[in-house]
Design an enzyme around this catalytic site. Sequence first.
Site, PDB file in Angstrom:
ATOM      1  N   HIS A  69      37.814 -38.428 -50.169  1.00  0.00           N
ATOM      2  CA  HIS A  69      36.767 -37.972 -51.076  1.00  0.00           C
ATOM      3  C   HIS A  69      36.153 -36.682 -50.562  1.00  0.00           C
ATOM      4  CE1 HIS A  69      34.758 -40.530 -48.088  1.00  0.00           C
ATOM      5  NE2 HIS A  69      33.623 -39.879 -48.337  1.00  0.00           N
ATOM      6  N   HIS A 120      32.539 -34.348 -50.671  1.00  0.00           N
ATOM      7  CA  HIS A 120      31.099 -34.336 -50.883  1.00  0.00           C
ATOM      8  C   HIS A 120      30.705 -32.950 -51.390  1.00  0.00           C
ATOM      9  CE1 HIS A 120      30.128 -37.898 -48.249  1.00  0.00           C
ATOM     10  NE2 HIS A 120      31.326 -37.591 -47.780  1.00  0.00           N
TER      11      HIS A 120
END
Length: 145
Positions: free
Chosen positions: A107, A109
Amino acid sequence: MTLHAPYDPDNIFGKVLRGEIPAVKVWEDDNVLAFMDVFPQSEGHVLVISKTSTARTLLEMEPKALGRLIGATQRTARAVVKALEPEGFQIMQFNGEAGGQTVFHLHFHIIPRWADRSLKGHGHAPMADTETLRALADRIAAALD
């Protein structure tokens, strides 16, 4: 966890993708999901994940899926900047426990930054109010190109 452990489908993002845990979504398509971090380091902190890959780290992700994820991260970052008008922003991505990774589903951010606001620590910020996150997500979603 090491860089070479198997993917655990019961990680929190896997549960979000299966609808087992709620998330405040900014936007999604068939390939990616952008949603608000419930432990935001800064106002407007968004996470972007793949819906099609079970890669734990950058090194494991398939090139086509990584391209879609990077494109989605860029699109979302543009919307964050347009909606919230930060003075800057950070894109962060961690690999392996020693590298700071806390959820082992690849992922990115997106963290808006302002000069007069301190950044909360990764994995140490307090949990945000869902209504506050929803209002931010709506503002960001409205700014998507």
